[in-house]
Design a protein around this motif. Structure first.
Motif, PDB file in Angstrom:
ATOM      1  N   GLY A   1       0.818  -1.205   0.000  1.00  0.00           N
ATOM      2  CA  GLY A   1       0.000   0.000   0.000  1.00  0.00           C
ATOM      3  C   GLY A   1       0.849   1.250   0.000  1.00  0.00           C
ATOM      4  O   GLY A   1       2.055   1.202   0.260  1.00  0.00           O
ATOM      5  N   TYR A   2       0.220   2.356  -0.303  1.00  0.00           N
ATOM      6  CA  TYR A   2       0.887   3.645  -0.253  1.00  0.00           C
ATOM      7  C   TYR A   2       1.260   3.955   1.197  1.00  0.00           C
ATOM      8  O   TYR A   2       0.461   3.740   2.109  1.00  0.00           O
ATOM      9  N   SER A   3       2.482   4.432   1.403  1.00  0.00           N
ATOM     10  CA  SER A   3       2.984   4.810   2.728  1.00  0.00           C
ATOM     11  C   SER A   3       2.852   3.610   3.677  1.00  0.00           C
ATOM     12  O   SER A   3       3.439   2.569   3.436  1.00  0.00           O
ATOM     13  N   ASP A   4       2.054   3.747   4.741  1.00  0.00           N
ATOM     14  CA  ASP A   4       1.905   2.641   5.696  1.00  0.00           C
ATOM     15  C   ASP A   4       0.491   2.065   5.677  1.00  0.00           C
ATOM     16  O   ASP A   4       0.081   1.365   6.593  1.00  0.00           O
ATOM     17  N   VAL A   5      -0.243   2.319   4.589  1.00  0.00           N
ATOM     18  CA  VAL A   5      -1.624   1.869   4.477  1.00  0.00           C
ATOM     19  C   VAL A   5      -1.665   0.348   4.260  1.00  0.00           C
ATOM     20  O   VAL A   5      -0.893  -0.200   3.489  1.00  0.00           O
ATOM     21  N   GLU A   6      -2.560  -0.315   4.970  1.00  0.00           N
ATOM     22  CA  GLU A   6      -2.768  -1.751   4.843  1.00  0.00           C
ATOM     23  C   GLU A   6      -4.257  -2.023   4.703  1.00  0.00           C
ATOM     24  O   GLU A   6      -5.076  -1.170   5.058  1.00  0.00           O
ATOM     25  N   GLY A   7      -4.609  -3.187   4.191  1.00  0.00           N
ATOM     26  CA  GLY A   7      -6.019  -3.523   4.082  1.00  0.00           C
ATOM     27  C   GLY A   7      -6.265  -4.837   3.386  1.00  0.00           C
ATOM     28  O   GLY A   7      -5.337  -5.601   3.098  1.00  0.00           O
ATOM     29  N   ASN A   8      -7.539  -5.085   3.089  1.00  0.00           N
ATOM     30  CA  ASN A   8      -7.967  -6.302   2.405  1.00  0.00           C
ATOM     31  C   ASN A   8      -8.045  -6.034   0.907  1.00  0.00           C
ATOM     32  O   ASN A   8      -8.367  -4.926   0.485  1.00  0.00           O
ATOM     33  N   PHE A   9      -7.774  -7.065   0.113  1.00  0.00           N
ATOM     34  CA  PHE A   9      -7.742  -6.903  -1.339  1.00  0.00           C
ATOM     35  C   PHE A   9      -8.083  -8.218  -2.017  1.00  0.00           C
ATOM     36  O   PHE A   9      -8.063  -9.283  -1.406  1.00  0.00           O
ATOM     37  N   SER A  10      -8.369  -8.110  -3.305  1.00  0.00           N
ATOM     38  CA  SER A  10      -8.369  -9.249  -4.216  1.00  0.00           C
ATOM     39  C   SER A  10      -7.434  -8.873  -5.348  1.00  0.00           C
ATOM     40  O   SER A  10      -7.408  -7.718  -5.789  1.00  0.00           O
ATOM     41  N   LEU A  11      -6.649  -9.829  -5.800  1.00  0.00           N
ATOM     42  CA  LEU A  11      -5.705  -9.628  -6.894  1.00  0.00           C
ATOM     43  C   LEU A  11      -6.081 -10.572  -8.027  1.00  0.00           C
ATOM     44  O   LEU A  11      -6.297 -11.764  -7.802  1.00  0.00           O
ATOM     45  N   THR A  12      -6.161 -10.033  -9.238  1.00  0.00           N
ATOM     46  CA  THR A  12      -6.397 -10.843 -10.426  1.00  0.00           C
ATOM     47  C   THR A  12      -5.149 -10.825 -11.282  1.00  0.00           C
ATOM     48  O   THR A  12      -4.568  -9.756 -11.526  1.00  0.00           O
ATOM     49  N   VAL A  13      -4.725 -12.015 -11.731  1.00  0.00           N
ATOM     50  CA  VAL A  13      -3.557 -12.136 -12.605  1.00  0.00           C
ATOM     51  C   VAL A  13      -3.998 -12.773 -13.922  1.00  0.00           C
ATOM     52  O   VAL A  13      -4.686 -13.797 -13.916  1.00  0.00           O
ATOM     53  N   THR A  14      -3.613 -12.129 -15.025  1.00  0.00           N
ATOM     54  CA  THR A  14      -3.851 -12.696 -16.356  1.00  0.00           C
ATOM     55  C   THR A  14      -2.554 -12.583 -17.153  1.00  0.00           C
ATOM     56  O   THR A  14      -1.755 -11.693 -16.921  1.00  0.00           O
ATOM     57  N   VAL A  15      -2.372 -13.517 -18.085  1.00  0.00           N
ATOM     58  CA  VAL A  15      -1.212 -13.471 -18.986  1.00  0.00           C
ATOM     59  C   VAL A  15      -1.739 -13.544 -20.406  1.00  0.00           C
ATOM     60  O   VAL A  15      -2.450 -14.479 -20.767  1.00  0.00           O
ATOM     61  N   GLU A  16      -1.388 -12.533 -21.178  1.00  0.00           N
ATOM     62  CA  GLU A  16      -1.756 -12.500 -22.602  1.00  0.00           C
ATOM     63  C   GLU A  16      -0.556 -12.968 -23.393  1.00  0.00           C
ATOM     64  O   GLU A  16       0.555 -12.469 -23.217  1.00  0.00           O
ATOM     65  N   SER A  17      -0.791 -13.909 -24.288  1.00  0.00           N
ATOM     66  CA  SER A  17       0.284 -14.485 -25.098  1.00  0.00           C
ATOM     67  C   SER A  17       0.959 -13.424 -25.964  1.00  0.00           C
ATOM     68  O   SER A  17       0.308 -12.521 -26.485  1.00  0.00           O
ATOM     69  N   ALA A  18       2.271 -13.550 -26.083  1.00  0.00           N
ATOM     70  CA  ALA A  18       3.025 -12.634 -26.945  1.00  0.00           C
ATOM     71  C   ALA A  18       2.627 -12.889 -28.397  1.00  0.00           C
ATOM     72  O   ALA A  18       2.376 -14.025 -28.789  1.00  0.00           O
ATOM     73  N   ALA A  19       2.585 -11.814 -29.175  1.00  0.00           N
ATOM     74  CA  ALA A  19       2.239 -11.951 -30.589  1.00  0.00           C
ATOM     75  C   ALA A  19       3.328 -12.751 -31.307  1.00  0.00           C
ATOM     76  O   ALA A  19       4.511 -12.583 -31.045  1.00  0.00           O
ATOM     77  N   ASP A  20       2.928 -13.620 -32.202  1.00  0.00           N
ATOM     78  CA  ASP A  20       3.850 -14.407 -32.996  1.00  0.00           C
ATOM     79  C   ASP A  20       4.421 -13.511 -34.099  1.00  0.00           C
ATOM     80  O   ASP A  20       3.675 -13.028 -34.952  1.00  0.00           O
ATOM     81  N   PRO A  21       5.755 -13.258 -34.084  1.00  0.00           N
ATOM     82  CA  PRO A  21       6.328 -12.357 -35.073  1.00  0.00           C
ATOM     83  C   PRO A  21       6.267 -12.909 -36.496  1.00  0.00           C
ATOM     84  O   PRO A  21       6.446 -12.170 -37.464  1.00  0.00           O
ATOM     85  N   CYS A  22       5.965 -14.183 -36.655  1.00  0.00           N
ATOM     86  CA  CYS A  22       5.893 -14.794 -37.986  1.00  0.00           C
ATOM     87  C   CYS A  22       4.496 -14.728 -38.585  1.00  0.00           C
ATOM     88  O   CYS A  22       4.291 -15.143 -39.731  1.00  0.00           O
ATOM     89  N   SER A  23       3.520 -14.266 -37.821  1.00  0.00           N
ATOM     90  CA  SER A  23       2.151 -14.258 -38.373  1.00  0.00           C
ATOM     91  C   SER A  23       1.743 -12.901 -38.874  1.00  0.00           C
ATOM     92  O   SER A  23       2.357 -11.923 -38.707  1.00  0.00           O
TER      93      SER A  23
END
Length: 163
Positions: free
Chosen positions: A141-163
């Motif tokens: 958190g910013y400075s000393d701020v703490e709290g509850n959260f949800s985190l979402t992680v996604t991975v988008e595939s790198a573009a194929d340079p041959c296509s």
């Protein structure tokens, strides 16, 4: 009375933070990082978590944060761009950091990125990942701020340079 308050505070902490086999809370540092997969959303709390982590890992980039941190680990299955976000999913002013894992989780990790306030006072962070490698996403958190959260992680595939 003071002893009773301390015992109640400890009980509240244990009730809200699962413990790893070494007795530290899951998410307390890289060695106890909480696994998160592509497309997954996980909830957590930085309240009462260690500032930095037990190995003294420095935060990367310009961000200053003195409150608790929660560590996630992501095993990249594809090469592309990992995006981690707390946007719309946190009750406090969040900041995020990304690290490439090194062989020994107790050693300093390699900083990739850090960011703060990309959607109001919540944060989205993106960085490139390689298939087969581990990466850490740290919620703080910013400075000393703490709290509850949800985190979402996604991975988008790198573009194929041959296509």
């Amino acid at each position: 009375m003071k002893k009773l308050f301390s015992l109640l505070a400890l009980a509240a902490f244990v009730a809200t933070h699962a413990l790893a086999s070494n007795g530290l809370p899951i998410g307390a540092d890289p060695c106890n990082a909480d696994p998160i997969a592509n497309g997954e959303t996980k909830s957590g709390s930085t309240v009462g978590m260690p500032d930095q982590n037990v190995t003294g890992q420095p935060l990367c980039n310009f961000l200053v944060s003195f409150g608790g941190k929660y560590w996630f680990v992501h095993q990249a299955e594809i090469t592309g761009t990992l995006t981690a976000t707390t946007c719309g999913q946190a009750g406090y002013d969040t900041a995020l950091w990304g690290y490439a894992a090194v062989a020994d989780c107790s050693d300093a990790q390699d900083c990739i990125a850090g960011w703060d306030d990309s959607c109001g006072t919540r944060t989205t962070l993106s960085f490139d990942v390689q298939a087969g490698q581990e990466y850490y996403v740290v919620v703080g958190g910013y400075s000393d701020v703490e709290g509850n959260f949800s985190l979402t992680v996604t991975v988008e595939s790198a573009a194929d340079p041959c296509s």
